[in-house]
Design a protein around this motif. Structure first.
Motif, PDB file in Angstrom:
ATOM      1  N   LYS A   8       0.839  -1.202   0.000  1.00  0.00           N
ATOM      2  CA  LYS A   8       0.000   0.000   0.000  1.00  0.00           C
ATOM      3  C   LYS A   8       0.875   1.253   0.000  1.00  0.00           C
ATOM      4  CE  LYS A   8      -3.517  -0.272   3.099  1.00  0.00           C
ATOM      5  NZ  LYS A   8      -4.184  -0.810   4.327  1.00  0.00           N
ATOM      6  N   ARG A   9       1.894   1.241   0.861  1.00  0.00           N
ATOM      7  CA  ARG A   9       2.797   2.393   0.939  1.00  0.00           C
ATOM      8  C   ARG A   9       3.498   2.631  -0.399  1.00  0.00           C
ATOM      9  NH1 ARG A   9       4.698   4.564   5.584  1.00  0.00           N
ATOM     10  NH2 ARG A   9       3.475   4.014   7.395  1.00  0.00           N
ATOM     11  N   LYS A  10       3.958   1.552  -1.013  1.00  0.00           N
ATOM     12  CA  LYS A  10       4.672   1.691  -2.292  1.00  0.00           C
ATOM     13  C   LYS A  10       3.755   2.255  -3.369  1.00  0.00           C
ATOM     14  CE  LYS A  10       8.956   0.079  -2.249  1.00  0.00           C
ATOM     15  NZ  LYS A  10       9.308  -1.021  -1.349  1.00  0.00           N
ATOM     16  N   ILE A  22      12.183  -0.694   9.145  1.00  0.00           N
ATOM     17  CA  ILE A  22      10.935  -0.787   9.906  1.00  0.00           C
ATOM     18  C   ILE A  22       9.735  -0.673   8.957  1.00  0.00           C
ATOM     19  CG2 ILE A  22       9.657   0.059  11.925  1.00  0.00           C
ATOM     20  CD1 ILE A  22      12.488  -0.566  12.783  1.00  0.00           C
ATOM     21  N   LYS A  23       9.679   0.420   8.223  1.00  0.00           N
ATOM     22  CA  LYS A  23       8.653   0.537   7.196  1.00  0.00           C
ATOM     23  C   LYS A  23       9.068   1.568   6.154  1.00  0.00           C
ATOM     24  CE  LYS A  23       5.447   1.515  10.412  1.00  0.00           C
ATOM     25  NZ  LYS A  23       4.334   2.065  11.186  1.00  0.00           N
ATOM     26  N   THR A  24       8.454   1.483   4.993  1.00  0.00           N
ATOM     27  CA  THR A  24       8.839   2.368   3.905  1.00  0.00           C
ATOM     28  C   THR A  24       8.061   3.666   3.986  1.00  0.00           C
ATOM     29  OG1 THR A  24       9.075   0.397   2.563  1.00  0.00           O
ATOM     30  CG2 THR A  24       9.033   2.497   1.408  1.00  0.00           C
ATOM     31  N   HIS A  25       8.742   4.751   4.220  1.00  0.00           N
ATOM     32  CA  HIS A  25       8.030   6.036   4.208  1.00  0.00           C
ATOM     33  C   HIS A  25       7.817   6.434   2.759  1.00  0.00           C
ATOM     34  CE1 HIS A  25       8.470   7.591   8.512  1.00  0.00           C
ATOM     35  NE2 HIS A  25       8.368   6.284   8.483  1.00  0.00           N
ATOM     36  N   HIS A  26       6.602   6.849   2.449  1.00  0.00           N
ATOM     37  CA  HIS A  26       6.277   6.983   1.028  1.00  0.00           C
ATOM     38  C   HIS A  26       7.131   8.028   0.340  1.00  0.00           C
ATOM     39  CE1 HIS A  26       3.970  10.779   1.244  1.00  0.00           C
ATOM     40  NE2 HIS A  26       4.304  10.812  -0.008  1.00  0.00           N
ATOM     41  N   ASN A  27       7.631   9.004   1.116  1.00  0.00           N
ATOM     42  CA  ASN A  27       8.406  10.048   0.457  1.00  0.00           C
ATOM     43  C   ASN A  27       9.901   9.716   0.436  1.00  0.00           C
ATOM     44  OD1 ASN A  27       8.537  10.257   3.158  1.00  0.00           O
ATOM     45  ND2 ASN A  27       8.305  12.462   3.272  1.00  0.00           N
ATOM     46  N   PRO A  61       1.118  10.594   8.364  1.00  0.00           N
ATOM     47  CA  PRO A  61       1.929   9.856   7.373  1.00  0.00           C
ATOM     48  C   PRO A  61       1.566  10.223   5.938  1.00  0.00           C
ATOM     49  CG  PRO A  61       0.283   8.426   8.374  1.00  0.00           C
ATOM     50  CD  PRO A  61       0.214   9.726   9.113  1.00  0.00           C
ATOM     51  N   GLY A  62       2.572  10.185   5.069  1.00  0.00           N
ATOM     52  CA  GLY A  62       2.341  10.498   3.658  1.00  0.00           C
ATOM     53  C   GLY A  62       1.194   9.696   3.049  1.00  0.00           C
ATOM     54  N   PRO A  63       1.140   8.367   3.261  1.00  0.00           N
ATOM     55  CA  PRO A  63       0.034   7.600   2.673  1.00  0.00           C
ATOM     56  C   PRO A  63      -1.304   7.846   3.381  1.00  0.00           C
ATOM     57  CG  PRO A  63       1.882   6.178   3.272  1.00  0.00           C
ATOM     58  CD  PRO A  63       2.128   7.500   3.905  1.00  0.00           C
ATOM     59  N   GLY A  64      -1.281   8.670   4.401  1.00  0.00           N
ATOM     60  CA  GLY A  64      -2.493   9.142   5.052  1.00  0.00           C
ATOM     61  C   GLY A  64      -3.368   8.036   5.608  1.00  0.00           C
ATOM     62  N   TRP A  87       2.002  13.640  21.209  1.00  0.00           N
ATOM     63  CA  TRP A  87       2.740  13.676  19.940  1.00  0.00           C
ATOM     64  C   TRP A  87       1.778  13.442  18.774  1.00  0.00           C
ATOM     65  CZ3 TRP A  87       7.535  14.617  18.009  1.00  0.00           C
ATOM     66  CH2 TRP A  87       7.855  14.063  16.764  1.00  0.00           C
ATOM     67  N   GLN A  88       0.913  12.424  18.956  1.00  0.00           N
ATOM     68  CA  GLN A  88      -0.075  12.100  17.927  1.00  0.00           C
ATOM     69  C   GLN A  88      -1.322  11.499  18.553  1.00  0.00           C
ATOM     70  OE1 GLN A  88       2.792  10.085  15.275  1.00  0.00           O
ATOM     71  NE2 GLN A  88       1.312  10.479  13.643  1.00  0.00           N
ATOM     72  N   TYR A  89      -2.465  11.712  17.916  1.00  0.00           N
ATOM     73  CA  TYR A  89      -3.713  11.093  18.363  1.00  0.00           C
ATOM     74  C   TYR A  89      -4.571  10.889  17.124  1.00  0.00           C
ATOM     75  CZ  TYR A  89      -4.117  16.176  18.574  1.00  0.00           C
ATOM     76  OH  TYR A  89      -3.997  17.512  18.286  1.00  0.00           O
ATOM     77  N   HIS A 117       3.270   0.540  23.791  1.00  0.00           N
ATOM     78  CA  HIS A 117       4.348   1.500  23.570  1.00  0.00           C
ATOM     79  C   HIS A 117       5.053   1.179  22.252  1.00  0.00           C
ATOM     80  CE1 HIS A 117       3.812   2.810  27.633  1.00  0.00           C
ATOM     81  NE2 HIS A 117       4.394   1.772  28.207  1.00  0.00           N
ATOM     82  N   LYS A 118       5.875   2.115  21.800  1.00  0.00           N
ATOM     83  CA  LYS A 118       6.793   1.856  20.687  1.00  0.00           C
ATOM     84  C   LYS A 118       8.207   1.899  21.257  1.00  0.00           C
ATOM     85  CE  LYS A 118       8.786   3.626  16.447  1.00  0.00           C
ATOM     86  NZ  LYS A 118       8.756   4.563  15.358  1.00  0.00           N
ATOM     87  N   PRO A 119       9.059   0.919  21.122  1.00  0.00           N
ATOM     88  CA  PRO A 119       8.710  -0.426  20.738  1.00  0.00           C
ATOM     89  C   PRO A 119       7.904  -1.118  21.840  1.00  0.00           C
ATOM     90  CG  PRO A 119      10.996  -0.351  21.505  1.00  0.00           C
ATOM     91  CD  PRO A 119      10.457   1.043  21.557  1.00  0.00           C
ATOM     92  N   THR A 159       4.754  -0.013  16.418  1.00  0.00           N
ATOM     93  CA  THR A 159       5.093   1.288  15.836  1.00  0.00           C
ATOM     94  C   THR A 159       3.928   2.225  16.161  1.00  0.00           C
ATOM     95  OG1 THR A 159       4.174   0.557  13.739  1.00  0.00           O
ATOM     96  CG2 THR A 159       6.569   0.449  13.978  1.00  0.00           C
ATOM     97  N   ILE A 160       4.073   3.500  15.833  1.00  0.00           N
ATOM     98  CA  ILE A 160       2.996   4.448  16.153  1.00  0.00           C
ATOM     99  C   ILE A 160       1.799   4.174  15.251  1.00  0.00           C
ATOM    100  CG2 ILE A 160       2.325   6.885  16.193  1.00  0.00           C
ATOM    101  CD1 ILE A 160       5.218   7.546  16.998  1.00  0.00           C
ATOM    102  N   GLU A 161       2.034   4.188  13.955  1.00  0.00           N
ATOM    103  CA  GLU A 161       0.962   3.831  13.020  1.00  0.00           C
ATOM    104  C   GLU A 161       0.758   2.324  13.068  1.00  0.00           C
ATOM    105  OE1 GLU A 161      -0.609   6.210  11.486  1.00  0.00           O
ATOM    106  OE2 GLU A 161       0.807   7.862  11.754  1.00  0.00           O
ATOM    107  N   TRP A 162      -0.433   1.905  12.678  1.00  0.00           N
ATOM    108  CA  TRP A 162      -0.691   0.462  12.710  1.00  0.00           C
ATOM    109  C   TRP A 162      -0.096  -0.257  11.506  1.00  0.00           C
ATOM    110  CZ3 TRP A 162      -5.305  -2.306  15.205  1.00  0.00           C
ATOM    111  CH2 TRP A 162      -5.413  -1.907  16.548  1.00  0.00           C
TER     112      TRP A 162
END
Ligand code: XMP
Length: 514
Positions: free
Chosen positions: A298-300, A343-348, A393-396, A434-436, A505-507, A510-513
């Motif tokens: 999905k991220r890619k 960990i994961k691919t950030h889209h940008n 996150p970029g992929p929203g 930080w985030q909600y 917690h992280k770890p 991760t923050i996003e699922w």
């Protein structure tokens, strides 16, 4: 102007970037460099920086692993101050032919060290100090040219120094907040041992960055992907100063954006006088997502489609360059390093397709940490709502619907997200978090609505406290706020029958699922 600089050699530790950030907090520049950097390369870097010291980071390996990352031992003869932390400490001991006991298992947590000699890096410390230890291998003894500065019950050489050269090792992590006097230890290394001058300020960055953007792009046209987040907003404001009307900011509405987002971004940046294009691309993104459940895929896909949209807009406006808001930790977490796990691919970042039509991608914030970006944004006059915005996150919302995406699911999570945001902000918790946000899970469960059985979706609410997103704690938000969130979500979104709160917690999470 060349800045006094501390280089951090990256042995793959998760806290590597933290060391860099903590050094910069003292207005001393720091760069993270590969662990196998050659002494000549360090000398060459002196053209750009005034290298005053080296930190060897921690890392997941044991010095006994055949593939363990090593450094060129000649680095220790450069006459530059060196501070080895954790794995770095063990590695220096091994290079010095000390006695290092291989790890039977890894132990970590708070430890109390006895400071035997409060000198150099340990100057001004008490007899007993609370530190965050990460025990893998243990240094048992060192040759005569070294002396022990601290020990614990299980670690006879918890800190050491060379008797003549400015070389230090600490078994613990001074960069982590749990080490009570960690800041003092780093300050000692930066100013007492390495004699740095505190001459790096984030304010100076703005002038340099504008010059660099002008140099890279010249009189050509560029576009920038503007999501409304702090990173792309700060990059847009910077690039607008450098390029003026040769810059076009593109907001891609991929359909996974938050409620009211396109309007908010447009109105903010119109005031900045930049060319703004809203690219409506909801349908094409959704189509690409049909049947795709794997988060990395999905991220890619989102990353790739983003670039395609950019290319189309670029063709329309005649832009040859793409500017992006990538920051330092994005590059680190996307696994550009050899010895850290991806960990994961950030889209940008790593999500970018390898073939692009642009002459080049320019990333003016690539070496900054989030808190530094906020300072830059404030300095550039961006409004508080942007400067203090929570990351998104970029992929929203595409990564906040677990599994396969549908239009209905995205609408549900968007509404739920809006409710979480409203209630958290009404409760005055915005600045402590930080985030909600809300996540739509794949779990369906039974509920009862209006006396009838209802079978519907489960929404997870996530709220975390963090300093830089590398680690995070779930927030202990009051039950009455959680209750209002849950009541509103189940009342206002008919498809949802259950709301759960994420207490991880992280770890390890991760923050996003996704
Ligand atoms: P995780 O979920 O890895 O996220 O703990 C760490 C931080 O990064 C944000 N994030 C992203 N930011 N592009 C971004 O610009 C992305 O693809 C992306 N994915 C996650 C996340 O919201 C958190 O603040």
């Amino acid at each position: 102007m060349t800045y006094d600089t501390i280089l951090v050699l990256d042995f793959g530790g998760q806290y590597c970037h933290l060391i860099g950030r903590r050094i910069r907090e003292h207005n001393v520049y720091s760069e993270i460099v590969p662990h196998d950097i050659k002494p000549e390369e360090i000398k060459l870097l002196n053209k750009k920086f005034n290298v005053k010291g080296l930190v060897f980071s921690g890392g997941p390996a044991s010095v006994y692993d055949p593939n363990a990352p090593r450094c060129d031992p000649n680095i220790l003869d450069l006459n530059l101050p060196v501070l080895g932390l954790c794995y770095g400490h063990q590695l220096i001991a091994q290079i010095a032919s000390g006695k290092v006991e291989p790890a039977k298992h890894r132990e970590y947590g708070i430890a109390y060290v006895t400071i035997d000699k409060p000198v150099g890096v340990l100057k001004g410390l008490d007899k007993k100090e609370k530190v965050w230890m990460s025990h893998g291998d243990t240094v048992l003894a060192l040759p005569a040219e070294y002396e022990t500065l601290a020990h614990t019950g299980s670690c006879p050489v918890a800190a050491f120094r060379h008797k003549e050269k400015p070389i230090y090792g600490l078994q613990w992590h001074p960069e982590v907040v749990h080490t009570e006097k960690g800041t003092q230890m780093l300050r000692n290394f930066i100013f007492e041992v390495s004699n740095c001058e505190a001459n790096w300020k984030v304010e100076d960055f703005i002038e340099t960055a504008i010059r660099e953007i002008k140099r890279s792009i010249g009189e050509s046209k560029a576009i920038i992907g503007l999501s409304g987040g702090i990173d792309s907003s700060a990059s847009t404001a910077l690039a607008a100063k450098a390029l003026g009307k040769n810059l076009t900011a593109v907001f891609v509405d991929h359909g996974f954006v938050r409620e009211g987002e396109p309007e908010f971004v447009k109105s903010t940046f119109e005031k900045f006088g930049v060319n703004f294009i809203l690219a409506e691309a909801q349908e094409r993104f959704l189509q690409k997502m049909v049947g795709v459940a794997d988060p990395e895929k999905k991220r890619k896909i989102v990353g790739e489609e983003f670039i395609r949209v950019f290319e189309e807009v670029a063709r329309q406006v005649g832009a040859e360059y793409l500017i992006q808001g990538t920051i330092y930790p994005d590059r680190i977490e996307s696994g550009f390093r050899k010895f850290s796990d991806k960990i994961k691919t950030h889209h940008n970042v790593a999500g970018l397709p390898t073939k692009m039509e642009f002459k080049a991608v320019v990333e003016p914030l690539r070496n900054l940490y989030k808190d530094e970006v906020r300072k830059v944004a404030a300095q550039l006059g961006l409004p508080k709502e942007i400067v203090w915005r929570q990351p998104f996150p970029g992929p929203g919302l595409a990564v906040r619907v677990t599994g396969e995406i549908t239009k209905e699911k995205v609408e549900i999570v968007r509404k739920a997200d809006n409710i979480v945001t409203e209630e958290i902000e009404k409760a005055g918790l915005k600045h402590s978090l930080w985030q909600y946000f809300a996540v739509l899970t794949e779990t369906k469960s039974t509920g009862v609505k209006g006396d009838a059985r209802a079978y519907g979706y489960t929404v997870a609410v996530r709220a975390v406290e963090s300093q830089e997103a590398m680690t995070a704690s779930f927030a202990k938000i009051p039950y009455d706020v959680l209750e209002r969130i849950s009541t509103r979500i189940t009342n206002e979104i008919p498809q949802v029958v259950r709301v759960v709160y994420d207490i991880t917690h992280k770890p390890p999470a991760t923050i996003e699922w996704e």
